[in-house]
Design an enzyme around this catalytic site. Structure first.
Site, PDB file in Angstrom:
ATOM      1  N   GLU A 127      -7.329   6.604 -10.089  1.00  0.00           N
ATOM      2  CA  GLU A 127      -6.583   7.708 -10.816  1.00  0.00           C
ATOM      3  C   GLU A 127      -5.778   7.176 -12.022  1.00  0.00           C
ATOM      4  OE1 GLU A 127      -6.320  11.028  -9.988  1.00  0.00           O
ATOM      5  OE2 GLU A 127      -8.254  10.589  -8.792  1.00  0.00           O
TER       6      GLU A 127
ATOM      7  N   ARG B 211      -8.206   8.700   7.716  1.00  0.00           N
ATOM      8  CA  ARG B 211      -7.833   9.528   6.348  1.00  0.00           C
ATOM      9  C   ARG B 211      -7.099  10.794   6.583  1.00  0.00           C
ATOM     10  NH1 ARG B 211      -6.627   8.937   0.989  1.00  0.00           N
ATOM     11  NH2 ARG B 211      -8.440   9.133  -0.195  1.00  0.00           N
TER      12      ARG B 211
ATOM     13  N   LEU C  70       0.733  -1.043  -0.093  1.00  0.00           N
ATOM     14  CA  LEU C  70      -0.114  -0.119  -0.010  1.00  0.00           C
ATOM     15  C   LEU C  70       0.885   1.265   0.020  1.00  0.00           C
ATOM     16  CD1 LEU C  70      -2.556  -1.145   2.910  1.00  0.00           C
ATOM     17  CD2 LEU C  70      -2.505  -1.639   0.255  1.00  0.00           C
ATOM     18  N   ALA C  71       2.123   1.026   0.176  1.00  0.00           N
ATOM     19  CA  ALA C  71       2.981   2.394   0.209  1.00  0.00           C
ATOM     20  C   ALA C  71       3.205   2.921  -1.032  1.00  0.00           C
ATOM     21  CB  ALA C  71       4.664   1.683   0.346  1.00  0.00           C
ATOM     22  N   ALA C  72       2.957   4.213  -1.017  1.00  0.00           N
ATOM     23  CA  ALA C  72       3.196   5.267  -2.259  1.00  0.00           C
ATOM     24  C   ALA C  72       3.019   6.647  -1.858  1.00  0.00           C
ATOM     25  CB  ALA C  72       2.027   4.988  -3.109  1.00  0.00           C
TER      26      ALA C  72
ATOM     27  N   LYS D 167       1.244   5.181 -10.797  1.00  0.00           N
ATOM     28  CA  LYS D 167       0.328   3.769 -10.493  1.00  0.00           C
ATOM     29  C   LYS D 167       0.319   2.873 -11.478  1.00  0.00           C
ATOM     30  CE  LYS D 167      -0.516   3.974  -6.007  1.00  0.00           C
ATOM     31  NZ  LYS D 167      -0.365   2.711  -5.117  1.00  0.00           N
TER      32      LYS D 167
ATOM     33  N   THR E  59      -5.132   1.898  -8.464  1.00  0.00           N
ATOM     34  CA  THR E  59      -6.252   3.188  -8.238  1.00  0.00           C
ATOM     35  C   THR E  59      -7.158   3.487  -9.519  1.00  0.00           C
ATOM     36  OG1 THR E  59      -6.013   5.416  -7.484  1.00  0.00           O
ATOM     37  CG2 THR E  59      -4.140   4.732  -8.605  1.00  0.00           C
TER      38      THR E  59
ATOM     39  N   TYR F 210       1.005  10.941 -10.090  1.00  0.00           N
ATOM     40  CA  TYR F 210       0.602   9.865  -9.521  1.00  0.00           C
ATOM     41  C   TYR F 210      -0.123   8.995 -10.334  1.00  0.00           C
ATOM     42  CZ  TYR F 210      -2.541   7.449  -6.321  1.00  0.00           C
ATOM     43  OH  TYR F 210      -2.935   6.368  -5.497  1.00  0.00           O
TER      44      TYR F 210
ATOM     45  N   SER G 298       0.846   9.379  -2.183  1.00  0.00           N
ATOM     46  CA  SER G 298      -0.410   8.903  -2.634  1.00  0.00           C
ATOM     47  C   SER G 298      -1.389  10.278  -2.828  1.00  0.00           C
ATOM     48  CB  SER G 298      -1.154   8.175  -1.584  1.00  0.00           C
ATOM     49  OG  SER G 298      -1.275   8.718  -0.459  1.00  0.00           O
TER      50      SER G 298
HETATM   51  O1  G4F Z   1      -9.210  13.780  -1.401  1.00  0.00           O
HETATM   52  P1  G4F Z   1      -8.642  14.089  -2.752  1.00  0.00           P
HETATM   53  O2  G4F Z   1      -7.276  14.441  -2.732  1.00  0.00           O
HETATM   54  O3  G4F Z   1      -8.425  12.403  -3.395  1.00  0.00           O
HETATM   55  P2  G4F Z   1      -8.182  12.192  -4.901  1.00  0.00           P
HETATM   56  O4  G4F Z   1      -7.454  12.997  -5.730  1.00  0.00           O
HETATM   57  O5  G4F Z   1      -9.488  11.602  -5.563  1.00  0.00           O
HETATM   58  O6  G4F Z   1      -7.186  10.890  -4.696  1.00  0.00           O
HETATM   59  C1  G4F Z   1      -7.559   9.799  -3.590  1.00  0.00           C
HETATM   60  O7  G4F Z   1      -8.222   9.036  -4.364  1.00  0.00           O
HETATM   61  C2  G4F Z   1      -7.455   8.121  -5.130  1.00  0.00           C
HETATM   62  C3  G4F Z   1      -8.386   6.664  -5.370  1.00  0.00           C
HETATM   63  O8  G4F Z   1      -9.408   7.146  -6.513  1.00  0.00           O
HETATM   64  C4  G4F Z   1      -6.122   7.420  -4.463  1.00  0.00           C
HETATM   65  F1  G4F Z   1      -5.502   6.720  -5.696  1.00  0.00           F
HETATM   66  C5  G4F Z   1      -5.452   8.553  -4.281  1.00  0.00           C
HETATM   67  O9  G4F Z   1      -4.202   8.148  -3.771  1.00  0.00           O
HETATM   68  C6  G4F Z   1      -6.257   9.402  -2.939  1.00  0.00           C
HETATM   69  O10 G4F Z   1      -6.341   8.587  -2.175  1.00  0.00           O
HETATM   70  O11 G4F Z   1      -9.210  14.993  -4.015  1.00  0.00           O
HETATM   71  C7  G4F Z   1     -10.621  14.727  -4.483  1.00  0.00           C
HETATM   72  C8  G4F Z   1     -11.098  15.765  -5.177  1.00  0.00           C
HETATM   73  C9  G4F Z   1     -10.211  16.416  -6.310  1.00  0.00           C
HETATM   74  O12 G4F Z   1     -10.966  16.499  -7.257  1.00  0.00           O
HETATM   75  C10 G4F Z   1      -9.532  17.749  -5.833  1.00  0.00           C
HETATM   76  O13 G4F Z   1      -9.162  18.345  -6.559  1.00  0.00           O
HETATM   77  O14 G4F Z   1     -11.228  16.917  -4.044  1.00  0.00           O
HETATM   78  C11 G4F Z   1     -10.705  18.055  -4.986  1.00  0.00           C
HETATM   79  N1  G4F Z   1     -10.434  19.050  -3.833  1.00  0.00           N
HETATM   80  C12 G4F Z   1     -11.006  20.136  -3.652  1.00  0.00           C
HETATM   81  N2  G4F Z   1     -10.441  20.836  -2.660  1.00  0.00           N
HETATM   82  C13 G4F Z   1      -9.580  18.963  -2.951  1.00  0.00           C
HETATM   83  C14 G4F Z   1      -9.409  19.921  -2.191  1.00  0.00           C
HETATM   84  N3  G4F Z   1      -8.550  17.965  -2.701  1.00  0.00           N
HETATM   85  C15 G4F Z   1      -7.647  18.318  -1.523  1.00  0.00           C
HETATM   86  N4  G4F Z   1      -6.923  17.261  -1.295  1.00  0.00           N
HETATM   87  N5  G4F Z   1      -7.684  19.453  -1.094  1.00  0.00           N
HETATM   88  C16 G4F Z   1      -8.694  20.325  -1.201  1.00  0.00           C
HETATM   89  O15 G4F Z   1      -8.383  21.489  -0.405  1.00  0.00           O
END
Ligand code: G4F
Length: 303
Positions: free
Chosen positions: A100, A161, A51-53, A130, A98, A126, A55
């Site tokens: 992604e 999380r 699970l390491a990455a 992956k 993933t 990323y 991420s």
């Molecule tokens: O919570 P996120 O950073 O997750 P994201 O990018 O979907 O990735 C996560 O899920 C993947 C599985 O599908 C994993 F592979 C990956 O390692 C990770 O766990 O962002 C979710 C959404 C994006 O569209 C981002 O642009 O939320 C949007 N967002 C809006 N405001 C934000 C923010 N994301 C983050 N992190 N922080 C914000 O302030």
């Protein structure tokens, strides 16, 4: 049971040891092949879960080389370590692939979710790293007959999380707003949609993949997609606030050079072949995350 921990004086070591006293920690780094060989030689694992990455998708745009080395090439180091240690026939390997690796909607199957046969089009360093890891894992399965299964997991959320991810960032801030410790929350784009599920359900799915009679690839997803705005609506409703807009400030710092607009997964294969079912739905997920942060922050802040 063993866990690999990286780096000098890793700040997570203490909390991991406290929460999981039955896990023996050994040191290793995905980018150091010899440390991976030593880790598998010392532990002779029956099941190895990688699970390491690196991420965080946003972080990967700022550190693309490091992301390639850890999230992509690091997986090759794990696979080679198992082979070099002579464990190719004994050790079953789980690789955390993933959603992604997909880029948005599956235009070949309009309206349907991504499944194991969908085309990949990663939209971040990323996602690209992956995808390399996914294919090198499949290549080792096909070339050397190793038991290597790839779980293509859609967003898996929960109480553990990190607050750098949007769901926990929201629930953490909502709890602090309720307790009078914070006034607003800064976020990036609010329209993207994700297929959000509960991490505990997905870990069960990972274990089921390793008990399956043969290695394979499986999508784990809820089969629903919701926007960040919908997440905000449910999270603020948990503290009795109907309109979240006055509490949210948009900050370009949290926007990405390329965005995945919408992710939706189709877990039919995992349901059919593994008997996997998710137990926590979207409102249940938001509710338990807010409740957790309310009690955590109340204790920490002594309020
Ligand atoms: O919570 P996120 O950073 O997750 P994201 O990018 O979907 O990735 C996560 O899920 C993947 C599985 O599908 C994993 F592979 C990956 O390692 C990770 O766990 O962002 C979710 C959404 C994006 O569209 C981002 O642009 O939320 C949007 N967002 C809006 N405001 C934000 C923010 N994301 C983050 N992190 N922080 C914000 O302030």
């Amino acid at each position: 049971m063993f866990g690999v921990i990286r780096g000098q004086n890793n700040p997570r070591r203490e909390s991991v040891m406290r929460e999981f006293p039955y896990v023996k920690l050994i040191e290793g780094d995905l980018t150091d092949p010899t440390s991976m060989v030593r880790a598998v030689e010392a532990t002779q694992p029956d099941e190895l879960y990688n699970l390491a990455a690196i991420s965080h998708v946003g972080y990967s745009f700022k550190n693309p080389f490091l992301t390639g080395a850890v999230t992509g090439n690091g997986v090759l180091n794990v696979l080679e370590a198992v082979r070099v240690a002579g464990l190719a026939e004994k050790t079953k390997i789980y690789q955390a692939s993933t959603s992604e690796m997909f880029g948005g909607l599956d235009y070949n199957r309009p309206g349907a979710g991504y499944n194991e046969d969908s085309l990949f089009h990663p939209r971040s360093p990323y996602g690209v790293a992956k995808l390399y890891a996914h294919w090198i894992a499949k290549n080792y399965r096909e070339s050397y007959g190793m038991f290597i299964s790839c779980g293509i997991l859609f967003n898996h959320e929960g109480e553990r999380r990190g607050v750098e991810f949007v769901t926990r960032k929201i629930t953490h801030a909502v709890a602090r707003i309720k307790l009078g410790l914070q006034d607003t929350i800064e976020l990036g784009d609010l329209w993207p949609k994700r297929d959000w599920g509960y991490a505990g359900d997905y870990v069960r799915g990972m274990w089921l993949m390793m008990q399956h009679h043969q290695p394979d690839d499986f999508v784990l997803a809820s089969g629903e997609t919701h926007s960040i705005e919908e997440f905000l609506t449910l999270a603020f409703a948990e503290i009795g606030i109907d309109d979240w807009r006055p509490y949210v400030v948009q900050n370009p710092e949290f926007m990405r050079p390329a965005e995945v607009d919408i992710l939706l997964g189709d877990p039919t294969k995992a349901e059919r072949e593994l008997g996997w079912r998710r137990e926590v739905d979207f409102p249940g997920l938001v509710s338990r995350m807010v409740a957790h942060d309310l009690s955590l922050i109340s204790v920490d802040a002594n309020v």
